[in-house]
Design a protein around this motif. Structure first.
Motif, PDB file in Angstrom:
ATOM      1  N   LEU A 117      32.853  34.504  27.892  1.00  0.00           N
ATOM      2  CA  LEU A 117      32.057  33.285  27.725  1.00  0.00           C
ATOM      3  C   LEU A 117      32.907  32.043  27.487  1.00  0.00           C
ATOM      4  N   GLY A 118      34.228  32.196  27.527  1.00  0.00           N
ATOM      5  CA  GLY A 118      35.122  31.051  27.419  1.00  0.00           C
ATOM      6  C   GLY A 118      35.545  30.705  26.006  1.00  0.00           C
ATOM      7  N   ARG A 119      35.318  31.606  25.077  1.00  0.00           N
ATOM      8  CA  ARG A 119      35.730  31.385  23.699  1.00  0.00           C
ATOM      9  C   ARG A 119      37.003  32.186  23.422  1.00  0.00           C
ATOM     10  N   VAL A 120      37.794  31.690  22.512  1.00  0.00           N
ATOM     11  CA  VAL A 120      39.022  32.388  22.144  1.00  0.00           C
ATOM     12  C   VAL A 120      38.716  33.294  20.957  1.00  0.00           C
ATOM     13  N   PRO A 121      38.791  34.608  21.175  1.00  0.00           N
ATOM     14  CA  PRO A 121      38.525  35.523  20.055  1.00  0.00           C
ATOM     15  C   PRO A 121      39.523  35.290  18.921  1.00  0.00           C
ATOM     16  N   VAL A 165      38.559  33.503  29.287  1.00  0.00           N
ATOM     17  CA  VAL A 165      39.871  33.572  28.651  1.00  0.00           C
ATOM     18  C   VAL A 165      40.402  34.980  28.876  1.00  0.00           C
ATOM     19  N   ASP A 166      41.686  35.090  29.174  1.00  0.00           N
ATOM     20  CA  ASP A 166      42.273  36.414  29.369  1.00  0.00           C
ATOM     21  C   ASP A 166      42.482  37.117  28.039  1.00  0.00           C
ATOM     22  N   VAL A 167      42.049  38.365  27.989  1.00  0.00           N
ATOM     23  CA  VAL A 167      42.320  39.242  26.841  1.00  0.00           C
ATOM     24  C   VAL A 167      42.729  40.599  27.407  1.00  0.00           C
ATOM     25  N   PRO A 168      43.474  41.374  26.641  1.00  0.00           N
ATOM     26  CA  PRO A 168      43.848  42.712  27.121  1.00  0.00           C
ATOM     27  C   PRO A 168      42.607  43.556  27.416  1.00  0.00           C
ATOM     28  N   SER A 169      42.694  44.412  28.420  1.00  0.00           N
ATOM     29  CA  SER A 169      41.548  45.235  28.819  1.00  0.00           C
ATOM     30  C   SER A 169      41.102  46.196  27.722  1.00  0.00           C
ATOM     31  N   ASN A 170      41.988  46.507  26.778  1.00  0.00           N
ATOM     32  CA  ASN A 170      41.609  47.410  25.692  1.00  0.00           C
ATOM     33  C   ASN A 170      41.092  46.655  24.467  1.00  0.00           C
ATOM     34  N   SER A 171      40.775  45.378  24.640  1.00  0.00           N
ATOM     35  CA  SER A 171      40.215  44.579  23.541  1.00  0.00           C
ATOM     36  C   SER A 171      38.831  45.097  23.174  1.00  0.00           C
TER      37      SER A 171
END
Length: 175
Positions: A169-173, A153-159
């Motif tokens: 791992l394919g989970r949505v934070p 899943v895409d998240v910002p690099s500063n996450s």
């Protein structure tokens, strides 16, 4: 490093499990259709698969999967004790390494699933998430994800490291 990381992942999962009440076992998790009790039972199955990996070289979940136990948290503790013993008698270094890697990923990930059922803002400790991500990212590619891990899943690099690991791992934070 992996043995130490496995120990940290185990301690994290144990800490999450120690907070569960019987009512919490019915709470939903981020795994669609799975409540915390079902994830706890799955974790017991995962631990049995790790024991099998140490003993036979094969990583396979028990079939059929566990679906009911009156004391699932106690069951996981019992299985962890057997896993600890299996590590002490394991003679094959490759099996030990593979079990520690798989165990660190599974215990951390499912610890988060269960923790999130109790607390919507639950996070994996940053240092644990960073180390598990560093361990798994070189080995988990498209072909090795199978049915166990969804696409990243895409998240910002500063996450946070917790969010980056979960997304990888394919989970949505959850925030």
């Amino acid at each position: 490093m992996t043995t130490e990381l496995f120990g940290r992942a185990t301690n994290y999962a144990r800490g999450v499990l120690s907070e569960l009440t019987n009512d919490d076992l019915r709470r939903p998790t981020p795994c669609e259709g799975w409540n915390a009790g079902r994830v706890v039972l799955h974790l017991a199955d995962v631990i049995d698969a790790l024991i099998g990996l140490l003993e036979t070289g094969m990583l396979a979940l028990p079939q059929p999967p566990r679906t009911n136990d009156l004391r699932p948290v106690a069951l996981v503790e019992e299985r962890l004790a057997k896993l600890t013993h299996a590590f002490t008698v394991a003679a094959d270094a490759t099996r030990v390494e593979n079990a520690t890697i798989a165990g660190a990923v599974e215990l951390t990930t499912h610890g988060w699933d269960i923790g999130l059922a109790r607390h919507p803002a639950h996070r994996i400790p940053e240092s644990l998430a960073e180390d598990v991500l560093a361990l798994v990212s070189p080995t988990l590619n498209v072909s090795s994800r199978g049915e166990n891990f969804a696409a990243p899943v895409d998240v910002p690099s500063n996450s946070s490291a917790s969010d980056r690991l979960l997304a990888f791992l394919g989970r949505v934070p959850r925030h």
